[in-house]
Write a protein that holds these residues in place. Sequence first.
Motif, PDB file in Angstrom:
ATOM      1  N   LEU A 114      31.549  36.654 -58.955  1.00 21.07           N
ATOM      2  CA  LEU A 114      31.565  35.995 -60.258  1.00 21.07           C
ATOM      3  C   LEU A 114      30.532  36.621 -61.186  1.00 21.07           C
ATOM      4  O   LEU A 114      29.564  37.249 -60.753  1.00 21.07           O
ATOM      5  CB  LEU A 114      31.306  34.498 -60.086  1.00 21.07           C
ATOM      6  N   ASP A 115      30.704  36.417 -62.472  1.00 24.30           N
ATOM      7  CA  ASP A 115      29.844  37.051 -63.472  1.00 24.30           C
ATOM      8  C   ASP A 115      28.421  36.520 -63.448  1.00 24.30           C
ATOM      9  O   ASP A 115      27.501  37.179 -63.921  1.00 24.30           O
ATOM     10  CB  ASP A 115      30.442  36.861 -64.874  1.00 24.30           C
ATOM     11  N   ASN A 116      28.201  35.321 -62.930  1.00 18.82           N
ATOM     12  CA  ASN A 116      26.861  34.726 -62.959  1.00 18.82           C
ATOM     13  C   ASN A 116      26.023  35.076 -61.729  1.00 18.82           C
ATOM     14  O   ASN A 116      25.041  34.412 -61.423  1.00 18.82           O
ATOM     15  CB  ASN A 116      26.966  33.202 -63.082  1.00 18.82           C
ATOM     16  N   GLY A 117      26.419  36.135 -60.997  1.00 18.47           N
ATOM     17  CA  GLY A 117      25.649  36.545 -59.833  1.00 18.47           C
ATOM     18  C   GLY A 117      25.986  35.774 -58.576  1.00 18.47           C
ATOM     19  O   GLY A 117      25.212  35.810 -57.610  1.00 18.47           O
ATOM     20  N   THR A 118      27.119  35.105 -58.597  1.00 19.32           N
ATOM     21  CA  THR A 118      27.546  34.330 -57.430  1.00 19.32           C
ATOM     22  C   THR A 118      28.656  35.058 -56.689  1.00 19.32           C
ATOM     23  O   THR A 118      29.584  35.578 -57.300  1.00 19.32           O
ATOM     24  CB  THR A 118      28.045  32.936 -57.848  1.00 19.32           C
ATOM     25  N   GLU A 119      28.517  35.088 -55.369  1.00 22.38           N
ATOM     26  CA  GLU A 119      29.543  35.676 -54.507  1.00 22.38           C
ATOM     27  C   GLU A 119      30.102  34.587 -53.609  1.00 22.38           C
ATOM     28  O   GLU A 119      29.349  33.851 -52.982  1.00 22.38           O
ATOM     29  CB  GLU A 119      28.938  36.808 -53.671  1.00 22.38           C
ATOM     30  N   VAL A 120      31.426  34.484 -53.561  1.00 21.23           N
ATOM     31  CA  VAL A 120      32.092  33.461 -52.757  1.00 21.23           C
ATOM     32  C   VAL A 120      32.984  34.155 -51.739  1.00 21.23           C
ATOM     33  O   VAL A 120      33.836  34.964 -52.105  1.00 21.23           O
ATOM     34  CB  VAL A 120      32.925  32.504 -53.637  1.00 21.23           C
ATOM     35  N   LEU A 121      32.781  33.840 -50.464  1.00 21.17           N
ATOM     36  CA  LEU A 121      33.567  34.440 -49.390  1.00 21.17           C
ATOM     37  C   LEU A 121      34.263  33.336 -48.600  1.00 21.17           C
ATOM     38  O   LEU A 121      33.607  32.472 -48.009  1.00 21.17           O
ATOM     39  CB  LEU A 121      32.682  35.264 -48.457  1.00 21.17           C
ATOM     40  N   LEU A 122      35.589  33.368 -48.607  1.00 21.42           N
ATOM     41  CA  LEU A 122      36.386  32.414 -47.847  1.00 21.42           C
ATOM     42  C   LEU A 122      37.015  33.147 -46.663  1.00 21.42           C
ATOM     43  O   LEU A 122      37.665  34.172 -46.833  1.00 21.42           O
ATOM     44  CB  LEU A 122      37.475  31.808 -48.730  1.00 21.42           C
ATOM     45  N   THR A 123      36.816  32.607 -45.459  1.00 21.09           N
ATOM     46  CA  THR A 123      37.320  33.243 -44.239  1.00 21.09           C
ATOM     47  C   THR A 123      38.127  32.244 -43.430  1.00 21.09           C
ATOM     48  O   THR A 123      37.721  31.089 -43.266  1.00 21.09           O
ATOM     49  CB  THR A 123      36.156  33.765 -43.373  1.00 21.09           C
ATOM     50  N   ALA A 124      39.269  32.686 -42.924  1.00 19.71           N
ATOM     51  CA  ALA A 124      40.083  31.874 -42.027  1.00 19.71           C
ATOM     52  C   ALA A 124      40.554  32.767 -40.885  1.00 19.71           C
ATOM     53  O   ALA A 124      40.897  33.932 -41.106  1.00 19.71           O
ATOM     54  CB  ALA A 124      41.282  31.267 -42.749  1.00 19.71           C
ATOM     55  N   ASP A 125      40.559  32.221 -39.667  1.00 14.01           N
ATOM     56  CA  ASP A 125      40.983  33.037 -38.535  1.00 14.01           C
ATOM     57  C   ASP A 125      41.679  32.173 -37.496  1.00 14.01           C
ATOM     58  O   ASP A 125      41.476  30.948 -37.432  1.00 14.01           O
ATOM     59  CB  ASP A 125      39.784  33.756 -37.900  1.00 14.01           C
ATOM     60  N   TYR A 126      42.496  32.825 -36.681  1.00 19.80           N
ATOM     61  CA  TYR A 126      43.202  32.162 -35.580  1.00 19.80           C
ATOM     62  C   TYR A 126      43.401  33.170 -34.461  1.00 19.80           C
ATOM     63  O   TYR A 126      43.641  34.360 -34.709  1.00 19.80           O
ATOM     64  CB  TYR A 126      44.566  31.635 -36.030  1.00 19.80           C
ATOM     65  N   GLU A 127      43.288  32.697 -33.216  1.00 18.21           N
ATOM     66  CA  GLU A 127      43.519  33.560 -32.069  1.00 18.21           C
ATOM     67  C   GLU A 127      44.054  32.741 -30.908  1.00 18.21           C
ATOM     68  O   GLU A 127      43.619  31.614 -30.671  1.00 18.21           O
ATOM     69  CB  GLU A 127      42.226  34.262 -31.644  1.00 18.21           C
ATOM     70  N   ASN A 128      45.003  33.332 -30.178  1.00 17.57           N
ATOM     71  CA  ASN A 128      45.512  32.750 -28.947  1.00 17.57           C
ATOM     72  C   ASN A 128      45.414  33.799 -27.849  1.00 17.57           C
ATOM     73  O   ASN A 128      45.817  34.941 -28.040  1.00 17.57           O
ATOM     74  CB  ASN A 128      46.970  32.298 -29.101  1.00 17.57           C
ATOM     75  N   GLN A 129      44.843  33.410 -26.699  1.00 16.26           N
ATOM     76  CA  GLN A 129      44.769  34.285 -25.533  1.00 16.26           C
ATOM     77  C   GLN A 129      45.424  33.584 -24.356  1.00 16.26           C
ATOM     78  O   GLN A 129      45.095  32.438 -24.055  1.00 16.26           O
ATOM     79  CB  GLN A 129      43.318  34.591 -25.144  1.00 16.26           C
ATOM     80  N   TYR A 130      46.322  34.283 -23.702  1.00 21.77           N
ATOM     81  CA  TYR A 130      46.926  33.766 -22.471  1.00 21.77           C
ATOM     82  C   TYR A 130      46.637  34.756 -21.354  1.00 21.77           C
ATOM     83  O   TYR A 130      46.973  35.940 -21.461  1.00 21.77           O
ATOM     84  CB  TYR A 130      48.437  33.585 -22.619  1.00 21.77           C
ATOM     85  N   ARG A 131      46.007  34.277 -20.302  1.00 23.38           N
ATOM     86  CA  ARG A 131      45.666  35.134 -19.174  1.00 23.38           C
ATOM     87  C   ARG A 131      46.316  34.593 -17.916  1.00 23.38           C
ATOM     88  O   ARG A 131      46.218  33.392 -17.633  1.00 23.38           O
ATOM     89  CB  ARG A 131      44.151  35.223 -18.988  1.00 23.38           C
ATOM     90  N   THR A 132      46.971  35.473 -17.175  1.00 24.56           N
ATOM     91  CA  THR A 132      47.633  35.064 -15.939  1.00 24.56           C
ATOM     92  C   THR A 132      46.589  34.941 -14.840  1.00 24.56           C
ATOM     93  O   THR A 132      46.472  35.785 -13.955  1.00 24.56           O
ATOM     94  CB  THR A 132      48.702  36.089 -15.541  1.00 24.56           C
ATOM     95  N   GLY A 133      45.822  33.868 -14.950  1.00 21.65           N
ATOM     96  CA  GLY A 133      44.790  33.609 -13.959  1.00 21.65           C
ATOM     97  C   GLY A 133      43.634  34.570 -14.080  1.00 21.65           C
ATOM     98  O   GLY A 133      43.648  35.542 -14.832  1.00 21.65           O
ATOM     99  N   ILE A 134      42.573  34.277 -13.368  1.00 18.83           N
ATOM    100  CA  ILE A 134      41.482  35.225 -13.152  1.00 18.83           C
ATOM    101  C   ILE A 134      41.300  35.241 -11.641  1.00 18.83           C
ATOM    102  O   ILE A 134      40.438  34.569 -11.078  1.00 18.83           O
ATOM    103  CB  ILE A 134      40.188  34.808 -13.872  1.00 18.83           C
ATOM    104  N   ALA A 135      42.168  35.954 -10.968  1.00 19.54           N
ATOM    105  CA  ALA A 135      42.230  35.895  -9.511  1.00 19.54           C
ATOM    106  C   ALA A 135      41.153  36.768  -8.886  1.00 19.54           C
ATOM    107  O   ALA A 135      40.919  37.903  -9.312  1.00 19.54           O
ATOM    108  CB  ALA A 135      43.608  36.344  -9.025  1.00 19.54           C
TER     109      ALA A 135
END
Length: 748
Positions: free
Chosen positions: A234-255
Motif C-alpha cells: 500500500l502507498d502508506n508503507g503498509t504491506e499485507v500478506l494473506l496466506t492459505a494452504d492445504y495438504e493431505n498425506q496418506y502413508r501406507t503404514g510405517i512398518a
Amino acid sequence: MLKVRNLFFIAFLLNSFIFAQDNEGVEEVIVTAQKKEERYVDVPVSVTTVSGEALEIARAGYVQEIVQASPSVTYNRTAGMRGDGIYIRGIGTSLFQSGVEPTVSAVLDGVVLGRTYNFLTNLVDIERIEILRGPQGTLFGKNASGGVINIVTKDPTDVASTDIYVQLGSNNERNFTAAFNGPVFGNAAGRFTVFNKFRDGFITNEYHKLDSSVEELMNGNDSEGFRGKLLWNLDNGTEVLLTADYENQYRTGIAATLRSMPNPGFIDGDPVTTNATCGVVPSEEENFSTCMNHPSFNEMEHSGISLTITRDLDNHVFKSITSSRDSSIATEQDVDNHWDAAWTVGIARNGGISDTQQFTQEFQLSNLESVDGLDYTLGFFYFTQDLFRNFNRRVTWPAIGFDGTGFFNTTVDSTNWALYGDTSYELSENLSLIAGLRYTNDELSYDYDRPTGPIIIPNIPSFKGSDSGEESNVSGRLGLKYNTDVDTMYFATYSTGYKSPGWDIIFEMTPAVAARGSVEPETSTNFEVGMKTKVLNDSMILAVTYFDSTFDDYQQQSFIEDLLQFRLANVGEISTSGLEVDLFGSPADNLTVNAGLALVDAVVDSWNGAQCYAGQTEALGCIGGSQDLAGGEVPLSPDFKMSVGFRYDVPMGANNMFITGSYRYQDEFQSSWNQYPNSIVESFGLLNASVGYEMMNNLSIEVFARNVMDEFYVNNYTSGGLLGDQMYLNHDHQRLWGVNLKYTLGGE
C-alpha cells in the motif's frame, strides 16, 4: 569420540576451501532468527540456514528429511507418526501422550505450530529453513526449550513467472509441482503453488499371500496440496500478506521389520518358526518384509490461513501476524507388527484420530536504526489450541476365544500468552550488550473418558476424569557481542528455556495415574560462545559455536515391556555440549557449497527409576524392575555428524551443464532410552549425486541418484522384548534413481 578418518575429512574439506580461487564475494544471507530481517553474520544465535536449492541438492522433500542438510538435527520414526520426533543437539520429544507439547518448536511463515505432527509436511516452494539450535525461550516461547525450525516459503513478486517440476524415480515415484507467480491487480502480487507426490512402499507385507485385502507394500506415500499467497504493498508503507494452504498425506503404514523373533514366552510353539506361514525371515539387514494381518496407515491433513500486516512507522516496523490452523491425523496400526496363528495373545490393532485447532495472534515492534546505540524488538503473543483425540484398541486371545475392543476420548485445551523483549545496546563502537526477557503464562486442562471395561491388555476398568492447571515462567538471555569489523562477529550468551507441564494421557489412564497429576515443566539453560565471519576473500561464511546445555525435569516416556504400556515421567537431568561448524558460500566461480558438522555429547546426568530393557538382569543394573540411567546416552544423538553439498555449473554457450552432490555421515548412536544394547544404530555415510543440463528454452533435465553407494542403514530400532527386535528404515536405505524435469517461463 571423534574418529581419525573424520578429522582427515574435515582437514581435507577446509584445505580445499583455503586454496580456492578469488571470488566476487558471497551473497548476503538474510535470516529472521531474531524475528526481524538481519544479516546472518550479525545474528548472535547459533543458527543453520538451508536454502531451497540446498534442500534440492540434499534430496530433502519432507520436513523429516532436513537431517540430510543439517548435522545438528536427527529424526525419530515411529509407527503412528503422532509419536515421531525431531531432535536438535540430541534434544527433542517423541511421545504418544496427547497432553505433552514438543521440545523443538516449528514456525511456518511466522506462525507457531503446536504439535510435532502439525509440521510433518512436504517441503515445497521453500525459500529457506532456519534451524535455531538450543533454547529459544525469549523470542519463540514455551515449546522452544530445545530449539526452533523456522520454515520460510517463497513470497510473491511482481515479476510474472511459471515454474513446473516433474520428478520420476525408483519405487514408482511421481512428483509434480507447479508455481505461478506475478502481478494480480494494482500493487498486489500473487503466488500459487500446487503439488502432488506419490511413491510406492518399500516393505513387502507378505500377509497378502493369505489375505489379498491387506495391502502388499508398506511405507508408501501419496501427498497433495496447495499454497496461495497474496501480497499488497500500500502507498502508506503498509504491506499485507494473506496466506492459505492445504495438504493431505496418506502413508501406507510405517512398518518396521523383524531383526529377531519375539520372546518365546509370548507365543505358543517354536519361536524359530514364527511367521513361517508368511515366509518372513528376521535379519539384521536382509529382511525387507513383514507379516501384518491388519491394515495399517497414517493420513494427515493440514490447513491454515494467516494474515500478516507490516507497517513502517518512521524508524520502526510494526508487524501483526494472525492465524488459524487445523490439523488432523488418522492412524491404524498393527501393533505387534507381525502375525502368526500360534500367538496366544495378540494386540491386533491401535487406531483413532487426533484433531487440533489453533489460533494465534502476535504483535511485534522493532526499530530499523539504532537509537543512541539501542536496538530492540518488543512483542505480545497469544496462542490457544483445542485438541481432540479418539483412540481405540483391539486385543485378541484365540486360546480362550476372546476378542475385545476398548476406546477412549479426550480433549486437551491450552491457552498461552506472553510478553517479550529483546535488546542490543552498544557499550562501545564494537562491543554490544545483549539482553532479553519473556514472561509466559499457560492455562491447561483435559477431560478423559474411557467407558470400556477390561480387554486383557491392560486389565483395567473404565475411567472418567479431568484436571486443569496454570503455570507461569520467566525466561531470557544475556550476553555480549563483539564486532572486529563489519563482517566478523564474536558472541557469548547465556539463555534459558521453558516447556509447559503435561499429562500422561494414554489408554492406560487410571485413578492412580490421574492422581499423579501433571509432570513438572521442563526448563533448560544454555551457554554459547561463537563467531561468524566471511572467509576466503569474502566468498564463504563461516560460523563456529561451542555450547553447553542442561535440561531439568526433561519430559520423556518409557516403555514397560511386561505391561506393554508407555509411561510419562520427568527425567532428573540431561545435558548436551559440543561444537558446531557451518560453512557456506561460493569459493570458486560457478561453485556453491553448503557444509556443516556437529560434535555433540548428550548424556543423562540423573534418572533413577527408569525402566529396564528386555532381558536386563540385576548384574546388568536392573534392580527391582528399574535402573539408574545416570551416565547413559541420550538417544538419537550421534557424537559426530557432518554434511556437505555442492553445485558446480559448466557454461556451454547459451546452455549450462551442472553437477550436484551431497554427502552426510554420522557416528553410531543409541536409539532407546533404556539403553538396550541391540538398539545401537551403526555409523553410516550416504552419498547423493546428479548431473543436469539447462537449455536456453528454459527446460532443465537432471538425472540423480540417492545413496549412490547402496549403503544399508537404519533410522532407529525398537527395544526388543515381547515383540522382538524391530528396525525402522528410511526410503533411501538402498540406492534410488530418478530424473527431474523443470520448465521455467518468465522470471528475472
